[in-house]
Design an enzyme around this catalytic site. Structure first.
Site, PDB file in Angstrom:
ATOM      1  N   ASP A 224       0.824  -1.204   0.000  1.00 39.09           N
ATOM      2  CA  ASP A 224       0.000   0.000   0.000  1.00 39.09           C
ATOM      3  C   ASP A 224       0.855   1.250   0.000  1.00 39.09           C
ATOM      4  O   ASP A 224       2.063   1.182   0.130  1.00 39.09           O
ATOM      5  CB  ASP A 224      -0.870   0.021   1.259  1.00 39.09           C
ATOM      6  CG  ASP A 224      -2.131  -0.793   1.064  1.00 39.09           C
ATOM      7  OD1 ASP A 224      -2.387  -1.186  -0.079  1.00 39.09           O
ATOM      8  OD2 ASP A 224      -2.831  -1.031   2.059  1.00 39.09           O
TER       9      ASP A 224
ATOM     10  N   MET B  47      -8.863   8.483   9.754  1.00 40.01           N
ATOM     11  CA  MET B  47      -9.443   9.079   8.543  1.00 40.01           C
ATOM     12  C   MET B  47     -10.413  10.201   8.903  1.00 40.01           C
ATOM     13  O   MET B  47     -11.463  10.352   8.294  1.00 40.01           O
ATOM     14  CB  MET B  47     -10.182   8.012   7.715  1.00 40.01           C
ATOM     15  CG  MET B  47      -9.270   6.883   7.285  1.00 40.01           C
ATOM     16  SD  MET B  47     -10.165   5.453   6.649  1.00 40.01           S
ATOM     17  CE  MET B  47     -10.645   4.621   8.157  1.00 40.01           C
TER      18      MET B  47
ATOM     19  N   LYS C 249      -3.833   3.189  -2.948  1.00 42.13           N
ATOM     20  CA  LYS C 249      -4.713   4.213  -3.476  1.00 42.13           C
ATOM     21  C   LYS C 249      -4.001   5.533  -3.323  1.00 42.13           C
ATOM     22  O   LYS C 249      -3.534   5.870  -2.253  1.00 42.13           O
ATOM     23  CB  LYS C 249      -6.026   4.239  -2.688  1.00 42.13           C
ATOM     24  CG  LYS C 249      -6.692   2.877  -2.650  1.00 42.13           C
ATOM     25  CD  LYS C 249      -7.815   2.857  -1.643  1.00 42.13           C
ATOM     26  CE  LYS C 249      -8.538   1.521  -1.620  1.00 42.13           C
ATOM     27  NZ  LYS C 249      -7.711   0.354  -1.261  1.00 42.13           N
TER      28      LYS C 249
HETATM   29  N1  SAH Z   1      -4.501   0.018   9.196  1.00 45.06           N
HETATM   30  C1  SAH Z   1      -4.061   1.342   9.570  1.00 45.06           C
HETATM   31  C2  SAH Z   1      -5.127   2.383   9.382  1.00 45.06           C
HETATM   32  C3  SAH Z   1      -5.550   2.580   7.965  1.00 45.06           C
HETATM   33  S1  SAH Z   1      -6.761   3.832   7.801  1.00 45.06           S
HETATM   34  C4  SAH Z   1      -3.582   1.301  11.005  1.00 45.06           C
HETATM   35  O1  SAH Z   1      -3.781   0.315  11.703  1.00 45.06           O
HETATM   36  O2  SAH Z   1      -2.941   2.270  11.443  1.00 45.06           O
HETATM   37  C5  SAH Z   1      -5.783   5.220   7.411  1.00 45.06           C
HETATM   38  C6  SAH Z   1      -5.856   6.245   8.536  1.00 45.06           C
HETATM   39  O3  SAH Z   1      -5.002   5.845   9.585  1.00 45.06           O
HETATM   40  C7  SAH Z   1      -5.406   7.613   8.154  1.00 45.06           C
HETATM   41  O4  SAH Z   1      -6.439   8.352   7.547  1.00 45.06           O
HETATM   42  C8  SAH Z   1      -5.037   8.199   9.483  1.00 45.06           C
HETATM   43  O5  SAH Z   1      -6.171   8.618  10.200  1.00 45.06           O
HETATM   44  C9  SAH Z   1      -4.487   7.000  10.195  1.00 45.06           C
HETATM   45  N2  SAH Z   1      -3.025   6.947  10.076  1.00 45.06           N
HETATM   46  C10 SAH Z   1      -2.283   6.030   9.457  1.00 45.06           C
HETATM   47  N3  SAH Z   1      -0.973   6.294   9.588  1.00 45.06           N
HETATM   48  C11 SAH Z   1      -0.899   7.424  10.333  1.00 45.06           C
HETATM   49  C12 SAH Z   1       0.156   8.199  10.836  1.00 45.06           C
HETATM   50  N4  SAH Z   1       1.421   7.873  10.594  1.00 45.06           N
HETATM   51  N5  SAH Z   1      -0.128   9.297  11.575  1.00 45.06           N
HETATM   52  C13 SAH Z   1      -1.398   9.636  11.840  1.00 45.06           C
HETATM   53  N6  SAH Z   1      -2.436   8.925  11.399  1.00 45.06           N
HETATM   54  C14 SAH Z   1      -2.207   7.836  10.649  1.00 45.06           C
END
Ligand code: SAH
Length: 523
Positions: free
Chosen positions: A38, A175, A60
């Site tokens: 991803d 998100m 995406k």
């Molecule tokens: N599977 C991922 C989440 C995917 S959804 C997990 O467990 O972390 C994607 C969302 O995760 C983003 O929109 C944001 O809200 C959050 N996110 C992912 N990486 C991030 C980061 N480094 N800092 C802040 N938010 C993050």
């Protein structure tokens, strides 16, 4: 077998800091035949993939057509059925808003075996890096992970704002930036206190992490004003105030400083990691690349002589040289034991039997500096001669303690190195074989890195060849405002010749010395 054929591994890559990848994820990445990844995976996450592994981007990107979810499922199934070991690499944890559940279901339906490798999820990690504990004995006995962005295809919103407003603990929204204003209003409308502390953590655990603190009622304005963008996490709850005490990232000495590392990518990791550990945002701008030359005739002849124990003294001038020398030796079946057979003989007496005999005395091993000595130690070799200053002149000086007259000496080094060391040894009557194990060739820096370097506070140089190559490669896009940090006098001279002004020169001419000098300059 670390990764079995025909299996799909649904792997979490963590929130962005490469150091937060799990041991299991790294070993699977190293072993996989195919990796489907991803967008939000840590920089360098795929560096450990084996050469020849198939790397497929299925992420995406905003504003670009993305690979539909069903197609990703189909491609995973197809790869597994073709007998490959397949890693499906996702940001954070695969089962936390990562659609890992859907992919697992598709695999199960197709009869393809899978394994889930959890990752450090952003909700916990970005908060922790911002100094916000998602639970706390006094403030929050529960934490809820909530999506702030409902699936637009769902007819009705599945979020129960009433329940969330009454939730007795911390709310963490993934998100959640785009719809922050609506969501905050919905929460407040359902009875949550508008004055409750709230924070947005942008790019948590990654370079340039930023935290904006406000209240539930004012966070949307603050986020807009500060221009917070994705990926960001929203945290709502009294625990946000703990940040005043617990923020740790911002307290690091190089926090907020952008530092350019110009070493070849293969060598940059140590310096980059040290700087990151001190809080710097590191821009890797390699101006050179290491091109091995271990197949050359001179190298092969030298390896033969090592095997025959002809060298009395072996001099190594860089960790790369050590790595490639051992690689070249390995190609002909030699290892560290070969250095045990030098040409000189020791007279030995067996004390019990009184039998006299001769045993070969191993080659004397000299290294130019501690990094090189460490690389030797990794191959089980202790360094005999190490100068106090890590330059060729100092090594020549220190080698005065070794009798080289009439002896055969190996100098293994880079193609474009200076001749101070071999000349110095020849003057003293040594028979010197100089072997160029690698060449450093110009590498065109990526546009992205050049752009990021423009606002750098510091540019670090660890060799004259990087100075020359970077200055030529960047031309008038060399970051004009940055302070130049040099590892030592030779590098500084090259920099001055290239028209740069040296702001900092390390007193100890190695990576630790360079980092220490930079820290001194900041203080
Ligand atoms: N599977 C991922 C989440 C995917 S959804 C997990 O467990 O972390 C994607 C969302 O995760 C983003 O929109 C944001 O809200 C959050 N996110 C992912 N990486 C991030 C980061 N480094 N800092 C802040 N938010 C993050």
């Amino acid at each position: 077998m670390i990764a079995r054929a025909g299996i799909v591994y649904l792997v979490g890559a963590g929130p962005g800091d490469p150091g937060l990848m799990t041991a299991r994820s790294l070993e699977l990445i190293a072993a996989a035949d195919a990796i489907f990844y991803d967008r939000l995976i840590p920089p360098g996450a795929l560096d450990g993939a084996r050469p020849g592994a198939e790397l497929v981007y299925v992420g995406k990107a905003p504003g670009r057509p993305s690979v539909p979810q069903e197609e990703i499922g189909e491609r995973l199934i197809e790869a597994a059925r073709a007998g490959k070991s397949v890693v499906r690499l996702k940001g954070g944890d695969p089962f936390v808003f990562g659609r890992g559940g859907e992919e697992g279901e598709a695999l199960r339906e197709a009869g393809v075996e899978f394994e889930v490798v959890p990752g450090v999820t952003a909700g916990v990690a970005a908060s922790a890096y911002a100094g916000i504990p998602v639970t706390h004995r006094d403030d929050a006995s529960a934490v809820a992970f909530v999506t702030g962005h409902e699936d637009p295809e769902k007819a009705e919103t599945a979020l129960d704002w009433q329940a969330l407003a009454g939730f007795p603990g911390t709310l963490v929204f993934y998100m959640g930036v785009k719809r922050l204003r609506d969501n905050a209003a919905a929460l407040i409308g359902a009875g949550r206190d508008a004055g409750e502390p709230a924070a947005a953590v942008e790019r948590g655990t990654m370079a340039g992490q930023r935290t904006v603190v406000a209240t539930l009622g004012t966070l949307a304005d603050a986020v807009e004003r500060e221009g917070v963008g994705a990926p960001a996490l929203i945290v709502v709850g009294p625990v946000v105030e703990r940040r005043e005490e617990l923020a740790w990232l911002e307290r690091r000495p190089l926090h907020g400083r952008r530092v350019v590392v110009t070493r070849a990518r293969a060598q940059a990791s140590g310096l980059a990691a040290a700087l990151r550990g001190l809080g710097a945002e590191v821009v890797e701008l390699p101006a050179i690349r290491i091109e091995p030359r271990i197949e050359s005739e001179e190298t092969l002849r030298a390896i033969e002589r090592i095997g025959a124990g002809e060298y009395s003294l072996v001099c190594l001038t860089s960790p790369n040289g050590v790595r490639l020398l051992f690689e070249a030796m390995g190609n002909t079946g030699l290892d560290a034991r070969a250095f045990g057979k030098g040409p000189e003989l020791l007279q030995v007496v067996d004390e019990r039997s009184g039998v006299r005999g001769e045993a070969p005395m191993g080659a004397t091993i000299a290294a130019i500096g501690p990094g090189t000595a460490r690389a030797l130690a990794e191959h089980g070799i202790a360094t005999d001669v190490l100068p106090e200053r890590f330059v060729a002149e100092a090594l020549v000086e220190t080698l005065r303690s070794v009798d080289v007259s009439g002896k055969r000496v190996l100098v293994a080094r880079a193609a474009e190195a200076r001749d101070v060391l071999p000349d110095g040894l020849r003057e003293r009557g040594a028979e010197v074989d100089v072997v160029a194990l690698y060449e450093t060739v110009r590498e065109a820096p990526s546009e992205e890195a050049v752009e990021a370097a423009q606002s750098a506070d510091y540019v670090t140089f660890t060799s004259s060849s990087t100075v020359r190559n970077l200055v030529e490669a960047l031309g008038d896009r060399f970051p004009a405002g940055a302070r130049i940090v040099s590892i030592g006098p030779i590098t500084s001279e090259a920099a001055r010749d290239a028209g740069l002004e040296i702001a900092v020169e390390a007193e100890r001419h190695d990576i630790d010395g360079l980092v220490a000098a930079l820290l001194d300059d900041v203080r």
